[in-house]
Motif scaffolding. Structure first.
Motif, mmCIF file in Angstrom:
data_model
loop_
_atom_site.group_PDB
_atom_site.id
_atom_site.type_symbol
_atom_site.label_atom_id
_atom_site.label_comp_id
_atom_site.label_asym_id
_atom_site.label_seq_id
_atom_site.Cartn_x
_atom_site.Cartn_y
_atom_site.Cartn_z
ATOM 1 N N ALA A 174 0.861 -1.179 0.000
ATOM 2 C CA ALA A 174 0.000 0.000 0.000
ATOM 3 C C ALA A 174 0.897 1.227 0.000
ATOM 4 C CB ALA A 174 -0.923 0.008 1.214
ATOM 5 N N LEU A 175 0.441 2.259 -0.652
ATOM 6 C CA LEU A 175 1.179 3.526 -0.679
ATOM 7 C C LEU A 175 0.246 4.613 -0.169
ATOM 8 C CD1 LEU A 175 3.969 4.695 -1.637
ATOM 9 C CD2 LEU A 175 2.739 5.455 -3.686
ATOM 10 N N LYS B 264 -2.458 4.003 -3.480
ATOM 11 C CA LYS B 264 -2.408 2.792 -4.316
ATOM 12 C C LYS B 264 -2.312 1.588 -3.401
ATOM 13 C CE LYS B 264 0.572 0.749 -7.932
ATOM 14 N NZ LYS B 264 -0.521 0.327 -8.821
ATOM 15 N N PHE B 265 -2.887 0.486 -3.802
ATOM 16 C CA PHE B 265 -2.599 -0.767 -3.081
ATOM 17 C C PHE B 265 -2.671 -1.959 -4.025
ATOM 18 C CE2 PHE B 265 -7.271 -1.119 -2.330
ATOM 19 C CZ PHE B 265 -7.474 -2.479 -2.531
ATOM 20 N N THR B 266 -1.998 -3.002 -3.643
ATOM 21 C CA THR B 266 -2.023 -4.278 -4.365
ATOM 22 C C THR B 266 -2.054 -5.412 -3.347
ATOM 23 O OG1 THR B 266 -0.682 -3.376 -6.170
ATOM 24 C CG2 THR B 266 -0.805 -5.777 -6.006
ATOM 25 N N LEU C 191 -5.584 -1.127 -6.650
ATOM 26 C CA LEU C 191 -6.124 0.236 -6.727
ATOM 27 C C LEU C 191 -5.058 1.086 -7.400
ATOM 28 C CD1 LEU C 191 -8.314 2.376 -5.791
ATOM 29 C CD2 LEU C 191 -6.782 2.836 -3.881
ATOM 30 N N ASP C 192 -5.409 1.690 -8.528
ATOM 31 C CA ASP C 192 -4.440 2.524 -9.247
ATOM 32 C C ASP C 192 -4.330 3.897 -8.603
ATOM 33 O OD1 ASP C 192 -3.793 0.622 -11.160
ATOM 34 O OD2 ASP C 192 -5.491 1.170 -12.427
ATOM 35 N N ASP C 193 -3.139 4.470 -8.685
ATOM 36 C CA ASP C 193 -2.910 5.811 -8.152
ATOM 37 C C ASP C 193 -3.393 6.879 -9.113
ATOM 38 O OD1 ASP C 193 -0.646 4.638 -9.605
ATOM 39 O OD2 ASP C 193 0.183 6.666 -9.478
ATOM 40 N N ARG C 194 -3.690 6.503 -10.338
ATOM 41 C CA ARG C 194 -4.080 7.461 -11.367
ATOM 42 C C ARG C 194 -4.948 6.731 -12.380
ATOM 43 N NH1 ARG C 194 -0.369 7.780 -15.616
ATOM 44 N NH2 ARG C 194 0.026 9.963 -15.255
#
Lengths: 180, 191
Positions: free
Chosen positions: B90-91, B101-103, B123-126
């Motif tokens: 996660a970021l 963002k997360f993966t 989850l994309d950051d953009r």
């Protein structure tokens, strides 16, 4: 890559006593929550404020001791270490970093020696040097974080776990203004 | 339009997904360890201590012994799959207090026929791709891997990282069911 989470986890495996320093009274509760989240989930958790209360918990309970009087607590711990030896699960003592309790601990050499491996100062264990991390990234990936992210935006990266990890690290090192 | 509504819901989930993300994820890793599905050491390696004060971002990951980019958790005692590895990233944006963002990703092979597969909630950051339908901001990749076909990108409701991990674990072990049908929320009068 040991950090304070890992240090706390290791210390919790070594009862009877763990000391965790925290930066600010406002952060005490979150420090306690963090320690509880790192502990074995089968351990009951009790928050206490005195040594007597900590000792009154069962030996398999994680006692989170946030002393009202830090100095008195250190003196009591120094004089009564034998009372803790039966504990299967540690008592975790929270002391304000740079406060009277930490100073008192440095003046109690036998107690300090006893807990030294279990004395956790997160601020000392979690440094992050972005310049060193950037150099490490370039060594690892062969390009800068910005170049890596440009490749990502052009769809040139593969879907490997290695690429995934490097993308997260590049996004960490990328400045907010760089987000296109 | 449903796809734009989904974008709004995913963006709203960025705030819901920010606080205590590492603690919620750690609870799930602890559950896996309790059930014998991973070593207990991973509870102590799921960390949010990589904080870049310059970018004001925090990386949550399984800290590697050597690698700076994180390690997977090797999962154990899952008879239907071989060599399962779980990645958690996660970021966090500490300035705006939101999840960037997360993966949550599982790579393994089916024990029966040795066919590899990946399940990856991301989850994309953009915004990426051509639009909100073909490339929803929160989606799940399912396929052999990320590069070979068949490769599908499925839209998901607005899940936090730990809710996504709940879903992924439940696909592997039904005992981890956060919302059993017997719970009061699902009790209904007989028709």
């Amino acid at each position: 890559m040991r950090d304070s989470v890992n240090a706390i986890w290791s210390a919790l495996q070594q009862p009877p006593l763990v000391v965790v320093l925290y930066d600010d009274y406002g952060l005490l509760e979150s420090a306690q929550e963090e320690v509880a989240s790192i502990a074995n989930p089968s351990w009951p958790v009790r928050r206490v404020s005195t040594v007597e209360d900590a000792l009154s918990t069962s030996a398999d309970t994680l006692a989170l001791l946030a002393p009202v009087d830090e100095v008195a607590t250190i003196e009591e711990l120094d004089g009564g270490r034998d009372r803790f030896v039966e504990r299967a699960v540690p008592v975790v003592v929270f002391l304000l970093r740079g406060g009277a309790g930490e100073r008192a601990l440095t003046q109690a050499p036998s107690l300090l020696s006893w807990v030294r491996g279990n004395l956790i100062d997160p601020s000392a264990q979690d440094p992050f040097d972005p310049d060193a991390a950037r150099e490490e990234f370039i060594r690892h990936a062969g390009r800068t974080p910005e170049e890596w992210l440009m490749m990502r935006r052009r769809g040139e990266l593969d879907g490997s776990p290695e690429s995934l990890g490097l993308t997260y690290r590049a996004l960490l090192l990328e400045g907010p203004d760089d987000l296109a | 339009m449903i796809w734009r509504e989904l974008v709004d819901q995913h963006d709203a989930a960025r705030e819901r997904g920010y606080p205590k993300v590492e603690m919620e994820l750690r609870k799930r890793v602890a559950w896996l360890a309790e059930r014998g599905h991973c070593s207990r050491v991973y509870q102590g390696r799921l960390s949010d201590k990589t904080k870049d004060k310059r970018s004001r971002r925090t990386q949550v990951m399984i800290k590697g012994e050597q690698s700076p980019i994180g390690d997977p958790i090797p999962l154990l005692n899952l008879p239907n799959v071989e060599h399962p590895k779980l990645w958690i990233y996660a970021l966090l944006d500490d300035h705006d207090k939101r999840l960037l963002k997360f993966t949550v990703r599982l790579d393994a092979r089916w024990a029966a026929d040795k066919v590899p597969f990946t399940i990856s909630v991301e989850l994309d950051d953009r915004t990426m791709g051509s639009g909100a339908c073909g490339h929803p901001i929160l989606h799940c990749h399912m396929g052999v891997d990320h590069d070979r076909r068949p490769q599908f990108r499925l839209p998901l409701p607005a899940l936090t990282p730990w809710e996504a991990l709940d879903w992924l674990i439940t696909q592997l072990d039904e005992a981890h069911e956060p919302a059993p049908w017997t719970a009061p929320m699902f009790s209904r009068a007989a028709p």
